[in-house]
Design a protein around this motif. Sequence first.
Motif, PDB file in Angstrom:
ATOM      1  N   ASP A  49       0.863  -1.186   0.000  1.00 32.63           N
ATOM      2  CA  ASP A  49       0.000   0.000   0.000  1.00 32.63           C
ATOM      3  C   ASP A  49       0.894   1.229   0.000  1.00 32.63           C
ATOM      4  N   LEU A  50       1.023   1.843  -1.171  1.00 29.84           N
ATOM      5  CA  LEU A  50       1.899   3.004  -1.309  1.00 29.84           C
ATOM      6  C   LEU A  50       1.131   4.258  -1.685  1.00 29.84           C
ATOM      7  N   ALA A  84       1.221 -17.198   5.109  1.00 32.05           N
ATOM      8  CA  ALA A  84       0.928 -15.926   5.792  1.00 32.05           C
ATOM      9  C   ALA A  84       0.934 -14.766   4.798  1.00 32.05           C
ATOM     10  N   ARG A  85       0.734 -13.592   5.335  1.00 33.00           N
ATOM     11  CA  ARG A  85       0.720 -12.359   4.547  1.00 33.00           C
ATOM     12  C   ARG A  85       1.634 -11.339   5.218  1.00 33.00           C
ATOM     13  N   ILE A  86       2.435 -10.669   4.408  1.00 32.94           N
ATOM     14  CA  ILE A  86       3.295  -9.584   4.863  1.00 32.94           C
ATOM     15  C   ILE A  86       2.744  -8.302   4.264  1.00 32.94           C
ATOM     16  N   GLU A  87       2.684  -7.250   5.068  1.00 33.12           N
ATOM     17  CA  GLU A  87       2.198  -5.961   4.557  1.00 33.12           C
ATOM     18  C   GLU A  87       3.337  -4.952   4.518  1.00 33.12           C
ATOM     19  N   VAL A  88       3.379  -4.209   3.418  1.00 28.62           N
ATOM     20  CA  VAL A  88       4.316  -3.100   3.259  1.00 28.62           C
ATOM     21  C   VAL A  88       3.464  -1.854   3.050  1.00 28.62           C
ATOM     22  N   VAL A  89       3.567  -0.908   3.978  1.00 33.88           N
ATOM     23  CA  VAL A  89       2.770   0.312   3.908  1.00 33.88           C
ATOM     24  C   VAL A  89       3.703   1.507   4.018  1.00 33.88           C
ATOM     25  N   ALA A  90       3.556   2.431   3.085  1.00 27.55           N
ATOM     26  CA  ALA A  90       4.341   3.666   3.132  1.00 27.55           C
ATOM     27  C   ALA A  90       3.392   4.830   3.340  1.00 27.55           C
ATOM     28  N   CYS A  91       3.759   5.728   4.232  1.00 28.58           N
ATOM     29  CA  CYS A  91       2.944   6.914   4.462  1.00 28.58           C
ATOM     30  C   CYS A  91       3.861   8.105   4.735  1.00 28.58           C
ATOM     31  N   GLU A  98       7.530   7.162   6.133  1.00 26.10           N
ATOM     32  CA  GLU A  98       7.689   5.955   6.940  1.00 26.10           C
ATOM     33  C   GLU A  98       7.243   4.751   6.123  1.00 26.10           C
ATOM     34  N   ILE A  99       8.091   3.743   6.114  1.00 24.83           N
ATOM     35  CA  ILE A  99       7.784   2.500   5.412  1.00 24.83           C
ATOM     36  C   ILE A  99       7.717   1.401   6.461  1.00 24.83           C
ATOM     37  N   GLY A 100       6.550   0.812   6.609  1.00 22.35           N
ATOM     38  CA  GLY A 100       6.356  -0.247   7.588  1.00 22.35           C
ATOM     39  C   GLY A 100       6.312  -1.605   6.919  1.00 22.35           C
ATOM     40  N   VAL A 101       6.990  -2.583   7.513  1.00 26.89           N
ATOM     41  CA  VAL A 101       6.961  -3.973   7.044  1.00 26.89           C
ATOM     42  C   VAL A 101       6.427  -4.803   8.205  1.00 26.89           C
TER      43      VAL A 101
END
Length: 170
Positions: A49-50, A84-91, A98-101
């Motif tokens: 989610d970018l 499983a699922r890994i989420e990458v979110v940048a805000c 900030e980039i969250g993994v």
Amino acid sequence: LDGILTKLLAFGRPGTEERERQKLEPTIRRAVGMAEERATRRNISIAVDLDRASRSEAEVDASQIEQVLLNLLLNAVEASPDGARIEVVACTGDQDIEIGVTDHGPGIDAEVRQRIFDPYFATKDTGSGLGLAISREILRRHGGDLSFESGTGKTVFRASIPAYEKDVSE
């Protein structure tokens, strides 16, 4: 051994950086693309989610930021159960990107949390213990940082990088 020695020697000295003002989206997508092969082998999906950060720019060495993100993603793959699922979110915040993994593995033990960024501290037999220490150092050299939160069933690593500040004369 050669790779570990190279990382060891590079860890203590300032790196040669080629920083450019750029959007981080392509760098994030390249890192995700490199991690997807290993994730796919274990039926792990990586959701990205970018939208909130797609217009933000930073002055970075893209290859170094890619190295940081790839390290975080591969650690998340290793920590995640099959399927499983890994989420990458940048805000974008007021002053940084900030980039969250996020992984949905077992979480990080309390005694490990205190030493997780220590050079040469490894919880895996195959690890050198340099990945997170180097990642944090790279981000700090860029004026950012690396932090994490972990609990049962979820760990989030957050890479922060200062957003590009436009000069008033521009």
